[in-house]
Design a protein around this motif. Structure first.
Motif, short mmCIF file in Angstrom:
data_model
loop_
_atom_site.label_atom_id
_atom_site.label_comp_id
_atom_site.label_asym_id
_atom_site.label_seq_id
_atom_site.Cartn_x
_atom_site.Cartn_y
_atom_site.Cartn_z
N SER A 173 -23.19 -80.22 -4.81
CA SER A 173 -23.51 -81.48 -4.15
C SER A 173 -22.27 -82.08 -3.47
CB SER A 173 -24.08 -82.46 -5.18
OG SER A 173 -24.33 -83.70 -4.59
N LYS A 174 -21.15 -82.04 -4.16
CA LYS A 174 -19.90 -82.56 -3.58
C LYS A 174 -19.47 -81.75 -2.36
CE LYS A 174 -18.19 -84.59 -7.84
NZ LYS A 174 -17.21 -84.54 -8.91
N LEU A 175 -19.63 -80.43 -2.44
CA LEU A 175 -19.28 -79.58 -1.30
C LEU A 175 -20.15 -79.91 -0.09
CD1 LEU A 175 -17.77 -77.20 0.00
CD2 LEU A 175 -19.53 -75.70 -0.96
N LEU A 176 -21.46 -80.07 -0.32
CA LEU A 176 -22.36 -80.40 0.79
C LEU A 176 -22.03 -81.76 1.39
CD1 LEU A 176 -25.74 -79.03 -0.59
CD2 LEU A 176 -24.34 -78.07 1.23
N ALA A 206 -21.04 -82.27 5.24
CA ALA A 206 -21.85 -83.20 6.05
C ALA A 206 -20.98 -84.23 6.77
CB ALA A 206 -22.87 -83.89 5.16
N ASN A 207 -19.81 -84.53 6.23
CA ASN A 207 -18.92 -85.51 6.84
C ASN A 207 -18.01 -84.93 7.91
OD1 ASN A 207 -19.57 -88.04 5.60
ND2 ASN A 207 -18.82 -87.16 3.69
N ASN A 215 -21.65 -82.53 12.03
CA ASN A 215 -22.59 -82.26 10.93
C ASN A 215 -23.22 -83.56 10.44
OD1 ASN A 215 -21.97 -79.53 10.93
ND2 ASN A 215 -20.35 -79.75 9.42
N ILE A 216 -24.38 -83.41 9.85
CA ILE A 216 -25.03 -84.55 9.19
C ILE A 216 -25.53 -84.06 7.84
CG2 ILE A 216 -25.71 -85.74 11.30
CD1 ILE A 216 -28.54 -84.65 10.86
N GLY A 217 -25.71 -84.97 6.92
CA GLY A 217 -26.21 -84.62 5.60
C GLY A 217 -27.44 -85.43 5.26
N GLN A 218 -28.25 -84.87 4.40
CA GLN A 218 -29.48 -85.54 4.00
C GLN A 218 -29.81 -85.12 2.57
OE1 GLN A 218 -32.64 -84.75 6.73
NE2 GLN A 218 -34.11 -85.98 5.65
N GLN A 219 -30.34 -86.04 1.79
CA GLN A 219 -30.72 -85.74 0.43
C GLN A 219 -32.17 -86.14 0.23
OE1 GLN A 219 -28.25 -87.54 -2.55
NE2 GLN A 219 -29.63 -87.03 -4.20
#
Length: 198
Positions: A115-118, A122-123, A127-131
């Motif tokens: 989770s920390k790596l993703l 994402a930052n 890139n973008i991140g989503q949960q």
């Protein structure tokens, strides 16, 4: 977590806990007997396991209730009672009454690192991140557990007496023996247990 004697006095809290029991029954999280012939007893599964040499796990279910948003004023949309039915993972025994052993630790540590790596990726620029979360994620997976010899280890649970079905209650009254149910799906509190989707 609120003491049972407290939430049992509150109709909304009791309804929340009752809804959780119903939801798990509707998902067929454990196998409940439909007729007297379907009832399985604790002493029966222990005896069969010892005779066959096939390992089993024995546990109990219990319910808890919490007030989410308790700091919010009464009537607030985010203040509500939430019931949970939990597997007592701290008290799981084998057919000899010994503490159950599990072949591996849970996946919590590796999930946290991933989770920390993703989050870090994402930052990065571009890139973008989503949960997201799945509703009732635990009970979407069938129970799956193997011991070191790759034999499936069945888990049988004792329900609290107030959750026994009429068939279970009648069987207990006639025999004096405690009914158990085979656990079919993963459940909150199932620590150090493996599961997979079929």
């Amino acid at each position: 977590d609120i003491q049972r004697k407290e939430w049992m006095k509150n109709e909304d809290a009791k309804a929340a806990v009752g809804a959780e029991w119903k939801r798990l029954r509707d998902k067929r999280t454990w196998a409940e007997p439909e007729t007297a012939r379907d009832v399985v007893f604790l002493d029966q599964v222990i005896r069969q396991a010892k005779q066959s040499g096939k390992k089993i796990h024995l546990g109990r279910l219990f319910d808890i209730c919490v007030l989410k948003g308790s700091e919010l004023p009464i009537g607030h949309v985010n203040r509500k009672w939430k019931g949970r039915v939990v597997f007592g993972g701290n008290n799981v025994q084998d057919e000899f009454g010994l503490a159950a052993t599990f072949p591996e630790a849970g996946s919590g540590a590796s999930y946290g690192a991933a989770s920390k790596l993703l989050d870090a990726v994402a930052n990065l620029p571009g890139n973008i991140g989503q949960q997201s979360d799945a509703p009732a994620a635990y009970t979407q997976a069938d129970i799956y557990e193997e011991d070191i010899e790759n034999d499936e280890v069945e888990t049988f649970i004792q329900l609290p007496e107030w959750q026994w079905t009429p068939v279970m209650r009648a069987a207990h009254e006639q025999t004096g023996r405690r009914p158990v149910c085979k656990l079919l799906r993963s459940l909150y509190g199932l620590l150090m247990r493996r599961s997979h989707d079929r």
